[in-house]
Motif scaffolding. Structure first.
Motif, PDB file in Angstrom:
ATOM      1  N   ASP A 184       0.825  -1.215   0.000  1.00 19.87           N
ATOM      2  CA  ASP A 184       0.000   0.000   0.000  1.00 19.87           C
ATOM      3  C   ASP A 184       0.859   1.265   0.000  1.00 19.87           C
ATOM      4  OD1 ASP A 184      -2.271  -1.641   0.134  1.00 19.87           O
ATOM      5  OD2 ASP A 184      -2.162  -1.686   2.332  1.00 19.87           O
ATOM      6  N   ASN A 185       1.886   1.248  -0.844  1.00 23.45           N
ATOM      7  CA  ASN A 185       2.801   2.391  -0.990  1.00 23.45           C
ATOM      8  C   ASN A 185       3.599   2.700   0.277  1.00 23.45           C
ATOM      9  OD1 ASN A 185       2.053   2.918  -3.709  1.00 23.45           O
ATOM     10  ND2 ASN A 185       0.227   4.025  -3.007  1.00 23.45           N
ATOM     11  N   LEU A 211       3.457   4.835   8.995  1.00 21.08           N
ATOM     12  CA  LEU A 211       2.282   5.142   8.186  1.00 21.08           C
ATOM     13  C   LEU A 211       1.859   6.595   8.368  1.00 21.08           C
ATOM     14  CD1 LEU A 211       0.163   1.949   9.055  1.00 21.08           C
ATOM     15  CD2 LEU A 211       1.876   2.229   7.244  1.00 21.08           C
ATOM     16  N   GLU A 212       1.150   7.101   7.374  1.00 24.58           N
ATOM     17  CA  GLU A 212       0.581   8.456   7.423  1.00 24.58           C
ATOM     18  C   GLU A 212       1.642   9.518   7.689  1.00 24.58           C
ATOM     19  OE1 GLU A 212      -2.358   8.085  10.450  1.00 24.58           O
ATOM     20  OE2 GLU A 212      -3.730   6.926   9.209  1.00 24.58           O
TER      21      GLU A 212
END
Length: 254
Positions: A184-185, A211-212
């Motif tokens: 997911d990248n 993440l994020e």
């Protein structure tokens, strides 16, 4: 008259031949069986040669049970490796069998507002082997499984640049395999430590990702934590197979 007597003598002699042969056949040794080719076979089984493979003594397995994988690591270890774990008790499959194989897994997302989140996933699996005449000694079978687990980690689907190294002081033998995976990248950094202690194989998988917008985890730190947890998992095998301590005898009433 003389010719008739001579002829009668020859007839009687020919008639006696089958009788003699029949008697000779009945007088054979009844204690031995005859084979299809007429040769005699001994009725004793002691003459059979022992099979060298069947006479080989198999080793006694060092370990007869596995620890509960969800309890093999201390709560403090889970807190360190998987901050904010969804379930600190871990998730175990229904197929767990502490006599042969068992596993447990943890995952968690440590959120830090605008700085993003740190994701961690940890899995611990045990495999135990017995000695079998057709398959070999327990420790040898475990060593074969150990090699399979290392190879599986090196050839994991999507693994980028897998690197395997021997790890010391973890069971009888241990190997770490590190690599990156794109999901997911996001870059997920994975560490697998495979160890063997006698007839038990331990596989510990540990991966993390930022993440994020969070920074990627330190891969060296992931590896260090995974090796420490693997050592703990090996120690739990020995603890699960210790004989219960002898209870002190209560004093007998006088």
């Amino acid at each position: 008259m003389h010719r008739s007597a001579s002829r009668l003598t020859r007839v009687l002699a020919c008639a006696a031949v089958p009788v003699i042969l029949t008697v000779a056949g009945c007088s054979s040794d009844s204690g031995k069986e005859s084979g299809s080719n007429g040769e005699k076979k001994s009725g004793s089984s002691s003459s059979a040669k022992p099979n060298p493979k069947s006479s080989k003594t198999l080793e006694k397995p060092a370990f007869s049970a596995l620890p509960d994988p969800c309890k093999a690591l201390a709560t403090a270890t889970i807190d360190t490796l998987v901050p904010e774990a969804k379930d600190k008790a871990g998730a175990a499959p229904k197929s767990n069998d502490l006599a042969t194989r068992a596993s447990c897994a943890w995952n968690g997302l440590d959120e830090d507002g605008l700085k993003g989140s740190q994701y961690r996933w940890l899995s611990l699996s045990y495999f135990r082997y017995d000695s079998q005449a057709t398959l070999g000694d327990a420790s040898k079978r475990a060593e074969e499984q150990y090699n399979k687990e290392v190879e599986a980690a090196k050839t994991a689907e999507g693994a980028q640049g897998p690197k395997a190294e021997a790890v010391g002081e973890v069971g009888d033998q241990a190997t770490s395999v590190i690599y990156a995976v794109k999901k997911d990248n996001n870059d997920h950094y994975n560490t697998t430590v495979v160890a063997r202690t006698q007839n038990v194989v331990i596989t510990l998988d540990y991966n993390g990702a930022g993440l994020e917008g969070a920074s990627a985890p330190d891969h060296a730190k992931l590896l260090q934590d995974a090796i420490s947890a693997a050592k703990e998992a090996v120690t739990s095998v020995g603890a699960a197979n210790k004989a219960p301590a002898e209870q002190p005898q209560s004093p007998q009433p006088q």
